[in-house]
Write a protein that holds these residues in place. Sequence first.
Motif, PDB file in Angstrom:
ATOM      1  N   PHE A  75       0.859  -1.189   0.000  1.00  0.00           N
ATOM      2  CA  PHE A  75       0.000   0.000   0.000  1.00  0.00           C
ATOM      3  C   PHE A  75       0.893   1.238   0.000  1.00  0.00           C
ATOM      4  CE2 PHE A  75       0.678  -1.274   4.415  1.00  0.00           C
ATOM      5  CZ  PHE A  75       1.097  -0.104   5.011  1.00  0.00           C
ATOM      6  N   VAL A  76       0.291   2.377  -0.320  1.00  0.00           N
ATOM      7  CA  VAL A  76       1.039   3.631  -0.208  1.00  0.00           C
ATOM      8  C   VAL A  76       0.275   4.581   0.710  1.00  0.00           C
ATOM      9  CG1 VAL A  76       2.308   3.519  -2.392  1.00  0.00           C
ATOM     10  CG2 VAL A  76      -0.021   4.475  -2.341  1.00  0.00           C
ATOM     11  N   PHE A  77       1.049   5.470   1.331  1.00  0.00           N
ATOM     12  CA  PHE A  77       0.524   6.396   2.321  1.00  0.00           C
ATOM     13  C   PHE A  77       0.849   7.793   1.799  1.00  0.00           C
ATOM     14  CE2 PHE A  77       0.921   8.379   6.660  1.00  0.00           C
ATOM     15  CZ  PHE A  77      -0.358   8.087   7.102  1.00  0.00           C
ATOM     16  N   ALA A  78      -0.178   8.602   1.583  1.00  0.00           N
ATOM     17  CA  ALA A  78       0.067   9.841   0.837  1.00  0.00           C
ATOM     18  C   ALA A  78      -0.786  10.994   1.347  1.00  0.00           C
ATOM     19  CB  ALA A  78      -0.223   9.603  -0.637  1.00  0.00           C
ATOM     20  N   HIS A 117      -2.062  15.155   0.051  1.00  0.00           N
ATOM     21  CA  HIS A 117      -2.064  16.146  -1.027  1.00  0.00           C
ATOM     22  C   HIS A 117      -1.990  17.548  -0.421  1.00  0.00           C
ATOM     23  CE1 HIS A 117      -3.327  18.355  -4.653  1.00  0.00           C
ATOM     24  NE2 HIS A 117      -2.868  17.297  -5.308  1.00  0.00           N
ATOM     25  N   PRO A 118      -1.185  18.439  -1.013  1.00  0.00           N
ATOM     26  CA  PRO A 118      -1.010  19.767  -0.404  1.00  0.00           C
ATOM     27  C   PRO A 118      -2.266  20.628  -0.435  1.00  0.00           C
ATOM     28  CG  PRO A 118       0.109  19.654  -2.539  1.00  0.00           C
ATOM     29  CD  PRO A 118      -0.353  18.262  -2.214  1.00  0.00           C
ATOM     30  N   SER A 119      -3.185  20.362  -1.373  1.00  0.00           N
ATOM     31  CA  SER A 119      -4.339  21.270  -1.419  1.00  0.00           C
ATOM     32  C   SER A 119      -5.708  20.577  -1.330  1.00  0.00           C
ATOM     33  CB  SER A 119      -4.283  22.157  -2.667  1.00  0.00           C
ATOM     34  OG  SER A 119      -4.029  21.368  -3.808  1.00  0.00           O
ATOM     35  N   VAL A 120      -5.815  19.345  -1.790  1.00  0.00           N
ATOM     36  CA  VAL A 120      -7.116  18.678  -1.687  1.00  0.00           C
ATOM     37  C   VAL A 120      -7.153  17.825  -0.401  1.00  0.00           C
ATOM     38  CG1 VAL A 120      -8.809  17.236  -2.854  1.00  0.00           C
ATOM     39  CG2 VAL A 120      -7.176  18.565  -4.208  1.00  0.00           C
ATOM     40  N   PRO A 121      -8.116  18.088   0.477  1.00  0.00           N
ATOM     41  CA  PRO A 121      -8.157  17.365   1.755  1.00  0.00           C
ATOM     42  C   PRO A 121      -8.390  15.851   1.566  1.00  0.00           C
ATOM     43  CG  PRO A 121      -9.628  19.272   1.791  1.00  0.00           C
ATOM     44  CD  PRO A 121      -9.181  19.096   0.377  1.00  0.00           C
ATOM     45  N   ALA A 122      -7.759  15.058   2.413  1.00  0.00           N
ATOM     46  CA  ALA A 122      -7.872  13.598   2.362  1.00  0.00           C
ATOM     47  C   ALA A 122      -9.338  13.167   2.413  1.00  0.00           C
ATOM     48  CB  ALA A 122      -7.085  12.979   3.508  1.00  0.00           C
ATOM     49  N   GLN A 123     -10.111  13.839   3.265  1.00  0.00           N
ATOM     50  CA  GLN A 123     -11.506  13.443   3.428  1.00  0.00           C
ATOM     51  C   GLN A 123     -12.308  13.614   2.136  1.00  0.00           C
ATOM     52  OE1 GLN A 123     -13.358  15.104   6.887  1.00  0.00           O
ATOM     53  NE2 GLN A 123     -15.257  13.953   6.585  1.00  0.00           N
ATOM     54  N   VAL A 124     -12.015  14.691   1.406  1.00  0.00           N
ATOM     55  CA  VAL A 124     -12.694  14.933   0.126  1.00  0.00           C
ATOM     56  C   VAL A 124     -12.355  13.821  -0.860  1.00  0.00           C
ATOM     57  CG1 VAL A 124     -12.792  16.481  -1.872  1.00  0.00           C
ATOM     58  CG2 VAL A 124     -12.822  17.428   0.458  1.00  0.00           C
ATOM     59  N   ILE A 125     -11.081  13.486  -0.922  1.00  0.00           N
ATOM     60  CA  ILE A 125     -10.641  12.419  -1.839  1.00  0.00           C
ATOM     61  C   ILE A 125     -11.341  11.107  -1.486  1.00  0.00           C
ATOM     62  CG2 ILE A 125      -8.661  11.077  -2.656  1.00  0.00           C
ATOM     63  CD1 ILE A 125      -6.907  13.550  -1.994  1.00  0.00           C
ATOM     64  N   TYR A 126     -11.299  10.769  -0.190  1.00  0.00           N
ATOM     65  CA  TYR A 126     -11.926   9.537   0.300  1.00  0.00           C
ATOM     66  C   TYR A 126     -13.406   9.484  -0.074  1.00  0.00           C
ATOM     67  CZ  TYR A 126     -14.274   6.583   3.755  1.00  0.00           C
ATOM     68  OH  TYR A 126     -15.088   5.662   4.359  1.00  0.00           O
ATOM     69  N   GLU A 127     -14.113  10.565   0.220  1.00  0.00           N
ATOM     70  CA  GLU A 127     -15.571  10.559   0.013  1.00  0.00           C
ATOM     71  C   GLU A 127     -15.958  10.532  -1.458  1.00  0.00           C
ATOM     72  OE1 GLU A 127     -16.934  13.849   2.344  1.00  0.00           O
ATOM     73  OE2 GLU A 127     -16.843  12.702   4.221  1.00  0.00           O
ATOM     74  N   GLN A 128     -15.228  11.291  -2.266  1.00  0.00           N
ATOM     75  CA  GLN A 128     -15.594  11.334  -3.689  1.00  0.00           C
ATOM     76  C   GLN A 128     -15.215  10.037  -4.403  1.00  0.00           C
ATOM     77  OE1 GLN A 128     -14.704  15.078  -5.603  1.00  0.00           O
ATOM     78  NE2 GLN A 128     -15.680  16.263  -3.975  1.00  0.00           N
ATOM     79  N   PHE A 185      -7.338   8.977   6.912  1.00  0.00           N
ATOM     80  CA  PHE A 185      -6.959   9.236   8.294  1.00  0.00           C
ATOM     81  C   PHE A 185      -7.010  10.733   8.547  1.00  0.00           C
ATOM     82  CE2 PHE A 185      -4.817   5.421   6.892  1.00  0.00           C
ATOM     83  CZ  PHE A 185      -5.087   4.521   7.903  1.00  0.00           C
ATOM     84  N   ASN A 186      -7.641  11.127   9.590  1.00  0.00           N
ATOM     85  CA  ASN A 186      -7.585  12.542   9.919  1.00  0.00           C
ATOM     86  C   ASN A 186      -7.396  12.742  11.414  1.00  0.00           C
ATOM     87  OD1 ASN A 186      -7.327  15.105   9.099  1.00  0.00           O
ATOM     88  ND2 ASN A 186      -9.489  15.507   8.713  1.00  0.00           N
ATOM     89  N   THR A 187      -6.663  11.831  12.022  1.00  0.00           N
ATOM     90  CA  THR A 187      -6.341  12.008  13.425  1.00  0.00           C
ATOM     91  C   THR A 187      -5.250  13.073  13.525  1.00  0.00           C
ATOM     92  OG1 THR A 187      -4.591  10.371  13.328  1.00  0.00           O
ATOM     93  CG2 THR A 187      -6.799   9.568  13.847  1.00  0.00           C
ATOM     94  N   GLU A 188      -5.005  13.512  14.734  1.00  0.00           N
ATOM     95  CA  GLU A 188      -4.011  14.562  14.952  1.00  0.00           C
ATOM     96  C   GLU A 188      -2.650  14.128  14.395  1.00  0.00           C
ATOM     97  OE1 GLU A 188      -2.148  16.965  18.702  1.00  0.00           O
ATOM     98  OE2 GLU A 188      -3.935  15.732  19.076  1.00  0.00           O
ATOM     99  N   LEU A 189      -2.332  12.841  14.595  1.00  0.00           N
ATOM    100  CA  LEU A 189      -1.014  12.357  14.195  1.00  0.00           C
ATOM    101  C   LEU A 189      -0.904  12.107  12.697  1.00  0.00           C
ATOM    102  CD1 LEU A 189      -0.391   9.840  17.107  1.00  0.00           C
ATOM    103  CD2 LEU A 189       0.975  11.887  16.619  1.00  0.00           C
ATOM    104  N   HIS A 221      -2.545  13.721  10.241  1.00  0.00           N
ATOM    105  CA  HIS A 221      -3.218  14.829   9.595  1.00  0.00           C
ATOM    106  C   HIS A 221      -3.307  14.662   8.079  1.00  0.00           C
ATOM    107  CE1 HIS A 221       0.820  15.000  10.800  1.00  0.00           C
ATOM    108  NE2 HIS A 221       1.106  16.236  10.588  1.00  0.00           N
ATOM    109  N   ASN A 222      -4.540  14.398   7.658  1.00  0.00           N
ATOM    110  CA  ASN A 222      -4.826  14.580   6.238  1.00  0.00           C
ATOM    111  C   ASN A 222      -4.195  13.540   5.293  1.00  0.00           C
ATOM    112  OD1 ASN A 222      -6.306  16.107   4.493  1.00  0.00           O
ATOM    113  ND2 ASN A 222      -4.621  17.498   3.985  1.00  0.00           N
ATOM    114  N   HIS A 223      -4.020  12.318   5.779  1.00  0.00           N
ATOM    115  CA  HIS A 223      -3.408  11.284   4.940  1.00  0.00           C
ATOM    116  C   HIS A 223      -4.436  10.273   4.413  1.00  0.00           C
ATOM    117  CE1 HIS A 223       0.450  12.759   6.347  1.00  0.00           C
ATOM    118  NE2 HIS A 223       1.032  11.989   5.434  1.00  0.00           N
ATOM    119  N   ILE A 224      -4.117   9.690   3.247  1.00  0.00           N
ATOM    120  CA  ILE A 224      -4.883   8.548   2.750  1.00  0.00           C
ATOM    121  C   ILE A 224      -3.949   7.353   2.582  1.00  0.00           C
ATOM    122  CG2 ILE A 224      -6.705   9.845   1.570  1.00  0.00           C
ATOM    123  CD1 ILE A 224      -5.156   9.501  -1.038  1.00  0.00           C
ATOM    124  N   ARG A 225      -4.551   6.167   2.678  1.00  0.00           N
ATOM    125  CA  ARG A 225      -3.777   4.946   2.453  1.00  0.00           C
ATOM    126  C   ARG A 225      -4.453   4.187   1.319  1.00  0.00           C
ATOM    127  NH1 ARG A 225      -4.152   0.168   6.646  1.00  0.00           N
ATOM    128  NH2 ARG A 225      -5.861  -0.283   5.211  1.00  0.00           N
TER     129      ARG A 225
END
Lengths: 355, 355
Positions: free
Chosen positions: B294-297, B299-310, B321-325, B327-331
């Motif tokens: 898997f990869v862990f990534a 994006h500087p401008s599009v939020p992880a949550q938006v990517i996940y949901e769309q 993932f949007n926990t404090e630790l 912040h803003n990552h997708i796997r």
Amino acid sequence: MSKFWSSMAKRAKPYVPGEQVEGPNILKLNTNENPYPPSPKVNDAMKNATNHALRLYPSPTVDSLREAIAQEQGVTKDHVFVGNGSDEVLAFSFMAFFEPGKMIRFPNITYSFYPVYATLFDIPFEEVPLQDDFTILPESFFQSEGGVIFPNPNAPTSVFLPLEKVETIIEQNQDHVVMIDEAYVDFASASALSLVHTYDNVLVIQTLSKSRALAGLRVGYAIGNPELIEGLSRIKDSVNSYTIDRVAMAAATAAIKDETYTKELTTKIIQTRTSVTKQLEDLNFEVLPSQTNFVFATHPSVPAQVIYEQLKEQGILIRFFNTELLHNHIRITIGTEEEMKQFFTALKDIISKNI
Amino acid sequence: MSKFWSSMAKRAKPYVPGEQVEGPNILKLNTNENPYPPSPKVNDAMKNATNHALRLYPSPTVDSLREAIAQEQGVTKDHVFVGNGSDEVLAFSFMAFFEPGKMIRFPNITYSFYPVYATLFDIPFEEVPLQDDFTILPESFFQSEGGVIFPNPNAPTSVFLPLEKVETIIEQNQDHVVMIDEAYVDFASASALSLVHTYDNVLVIQTLSKSRALAGLRVGYAIGNPELIEGLSRIKDSVNSYTIDRVAMAAATAAIKDETYTKELTTKIIQTRTSVTKQLEDLNFEVLPSQTNFVFATHPSVPAQVIYEQLKEQGILIRFFNTELLHNHIRITIGTEEEMKQFFTALKDIISKNI
């Protein structure tokens, strides 16, 4: 003892399973397996489930199997917990409902895994004596400090405790869980399942290893009120999210649904049990009234150990007990009619030679 | 909370597995399953094992499978323990080697089952911060009071800790067990298995769920010195004598022996991972150097949550993932070439629409 072992690993007194000898000329009447094969529908279901989907995780909540069990047993799915063999279900039950430091009770002659679980999880236990006829005295289980567990029918005695007596034990322990381990119940006259609707402190544990001829598959389940099932799920989901693989789930679902086949097997085994009991009595054995797929017997003049050893020489395996409590008893699993003929040919010879 | 629950059931904080949605139009890139089917030899072995012998208990010591693993890994059978998925092996390892009251350490970003086990078994734990680049600082694991566990490569970061650094952690904890959870190691450059011959305090845990494409089967194993393996067996034999069913045993043995097929799958996945990383970077993602499937990534401008949901709206599942630790990552799990094409078509569209 290793310096790396935890105090739990150090205090553990592991269970020792029965001999698992396999071979073309071995007659295994020693571990209470079903002599008949599982339902052909089980084979079909397993072969269908052996496919590309094995790359994907199974359902963590085992829904289709729980639904099938619920339907067969007349409860809803939230009354059903499924585990990797009833031994795992028992272990999780000890963890979920028995408390370190609070004394639980089980019979002094019973399934020998109970003290193993209790020791591992630091739960003190009282081994309550059976009566002289190997029956459970219900009153001796009333008002337990930490809870109660017993098999019904009991093992290795094969003796069944009537439901009205089981009910008094549940009634007299309403603040603690009473676990009824019904591994052999399909060979008996009644299950305590009906009591689940009346009492919230009863957990009934069953298995596919015996009446469904699937000891090699490892599926067991517990039925109780949803609060108890949730307690079991909390433990399971803290140990292993996916305990039942895809093929086992398909197989177990098919086995549960094929009630006709299960009934056919248990009827045959019960018939054979009647004739085995009669033949043993004709050889002067004392045989306890069995409601299981095995019989528990003792001979007045030929020692159990002699019978066990001389049968073993001929490739016939039974269980032999010579502890203080089980003085001189043997336990014989009910095989097919053909297998029991072979067994009696050998046994008659041994008895006549040693009498 | 039920009055029937033990203190253990009450304090449990169960693990929540990833979404297990199935359907013809779902693209599952969310639970790190292998996109390819298991070896055809596994299917054959399973179909052969689906037979009348299912009425008999399996081998409690899982000998043939342990022998196959031992041969593949260059150790002897007494160095190998097998369990019902590596989650069960991990649970038994916590029970066998970590002590209630003695602080263990694991990374603050890691497999989220570790705190679940620790909470269940009353083992205090310290969540050691990773460095800013998500790597483990070996020194922060030296001289642990109760032991150490970490995945290598780590999850969900995909980052690998070089063996010489792993070795310093083992060396600096010689009185306690250091567990290396190698679920993803077949996609990485090296395993810590070679260290088992030098150190008696290292336990390496692997699984058939990832590189062997058998998440649906539930088989994992641990390799360590025989004293550790005996500790694990003591726990297992106090919980459940028969954890691996006959069909799973046959399947896992075939999977382990078909090294050529495993190598083929991992090579393909590693190739796809390289191109996926490149394509993500072309879309301006920051991607951690992955040694997993898997990869862990981020994006500087599009939020992880938006990517996940769309993506989800289009039937494409990834982890967000949007926990404090984190912040803003997708796997993103590496799928087939074809699946990743479909993924990138959707992703490019989402990025261009949201930038």
